[in-house]
Design a protein around this motif. Structure first.
Motif, PDB file in Angstrom:
ATOM      1  N   PRO A  73     -12.013  38.014   5.297  1.00 22.64           N
ATOM      2  CA  PRO A  73     -11.117  37.237   4.402  1.00 22.64           C
ATOM      3  C   PRO A  73     -11.887  36.167   3.659  1.00 22.64           C
ATOM      4  N   LYS A  74     -11.335  35.675   2.584  1.00 18.43           N
ATOM      5  CA  LYS A  74     -11.999  34.628   1.815  1.00 18.43           C
ATOM      6  C   LYS A  74     -11.005  33.534   1.470  1.00 18.43           C
ATOM      7  N   PRO A  89      -6.085  30.485   1.389  1.00 15.35           N
ATOM      8  CA  PRO A  89      -4.785  30.194   2.026  1.00 15.35           C
ATOM      9  C   PRO A  89      -4.935  29.291   3.246  1.00 15.35           C
ATOM     10  N   SER A  90      -3.957  29.304   4.127  1.00 14.37           N
ATOM     11  CA  SER A  90      -3.989  28.454   5.321  1.00 14.37           C
ATOM     12  C   SER A  90      -5.073  28.929   6.278  1.00 14.37           C
ATOM     13  N   ILE A  91      -5.412  28.063   7.217  1.00  7.75           N
ATOM     14  CA  ILE A  91      -6.452  28.362   8.202  1.00  7.75           C
ATOM     15  C   ILE A  91      -5.764  28.577   9.547  1.00  7.75           C
ATOM     16  N   TRP A  92      -6.023  29.737  10.125  1.00  5.60           N
ATOM     17  CA  TRP A  92      -5.337  30.093  11.365  1.00  5.60           C
ATOM     18  C   TRP A  92      -6.375  30.557  12.368  1.00  5.60           C
ATOM     19  N   TRP A 102      -2.655  24.001   6.886  1.00  3.44           N
ATOM     20  CA  TRP A 102      -3.135  23.992   5.505  1.00  3.44           C
ATOM     21  C   TRP A 102      -3.996  22.749   5.320  1.00  3.44           C
ATOM     22  N   LEU A 103      -5.034  22.897   4.549  1.00  5.78           N
ATOM     23  CA  LEU A 103      -5.828  21.748   4.113  1.00  5.78           C
ATOM     24  C   LEU A 103      -5.553  21.561   2.629  1.00  5.78           C
ATOM     25  N   LYS A 107      -5.724  16.490   3.276  1.00  7.74           N
ATOM     26  CA  LYS A 107      -4.816  16.254   4.407  1.00  7.74           C
ATOM     27  C   LYS A 107      -4.518  17.548   5.147  1.00  7.74           C
ATOM     28  N   ILE A 108      -4.230  17.390   6.446  1.00  8.52           N
ATOM     29  CA  ILE A 108      -3.878  18.527   7.285  1.00  8.52           C
ATOM     30  C   ILE A 108      -2.367  18.657   7.337  1.00  8.52           C
ATOM     31  N   TYR A 109      -1.878  19.841   7.032  1.00  9.76           N
ATOM     32  CA  TYR A 109      -0.448  20.124   7.147  1.00  9.76           C
ATOM     33  C   TYR A 109      -0.292  21.221   8.191  1.00  9.76           C
ATOM     34  N   TRP A 110       0.277  20.874   9.335  1.00 13.14           N
ATOM     35  CA  TRP A 110       0.386  21.841  10.430  1.00 13.14           C
ATOM     36  C   TRP A 110       1.494  22.836  10.173  1.00 13.14           C
ATOM     37  N   CYS A 111       1.226  24.083  10.556  1.00 11.63           N
ATOM     38  CA  CYS A 111       2.246  25.130  10.517  1.00 11.63           C
ATOM     39  C   CYS A 111       2.830  25.259  11.911  1.00 11.63           C
ATOM     40  N   LYS A 112       4.051  25.672  11.981  1.00  8.98           N
ATOM     41  CA  LYS A 112       4.680  25.867  13.300  1.00  8.98           C
ATOM     42  C   LYS A 112       4.181  27.152  13.921  1.00  8.98           C
TER      43      LYS A 112
END
Ligand SMILES: [Zn+2]
Length: 112
Positions: A73-74, A89-92, A102-103, A107-112
């Protein structure tokens, strides 16, 4: 001026810390010890290979995001005028802490 120093310490440790933004930090080689709040971008000239950062959950894992367009992935990297990093996209992280976030604008935005 002791009260002022105490106040300054408090600000640095508690308030400022939360406002730490991930900045793009271009390097030729990834350093051995990463500093949190830096998104290390490794590449040569205009060609970017990958980005690396410490996991924001504090598990001390290093996360690698491929930036090379030829590989999957990129991720797509951008930075604002203050050098705050955005990755899409988001980092998982699929192992260990399984952080998913998400960055965006540093800022860091946490996913549930
Ligand atoms: Zn983690």
């Amino acid at each position: 001026m002791q009260w002022f120093q105490n106040l300054w310490q408090f600000i640095k440790q508690h308030l400022w810390r939360k406002e730490l933004l991930f900045k793009v930090y271009k390097v030729d080689d990834l350093p051995e010890n990463l500093i949190s709040s830096r998104l290390y971008v490794v590449g040569e000239g205009d060609y970017l290979w990958y980005a690396a950062m410490l996991c924001p959950c504090n598990c001390q894992a290093t996360l690698y995001m491929n930036l090379s367009p030829d590989e999957h992935p990129k991720w797509f990297l951008s930075a604002d005028i203050h050098n705050n990093a955005t990755l899409k996209p988001s980092i998982w992280r699929k192992v260990g802490c399984e952080s998913h976030f998400w960055l965006r604008d540093g800022k860091i935005y946490w996913c549930k």
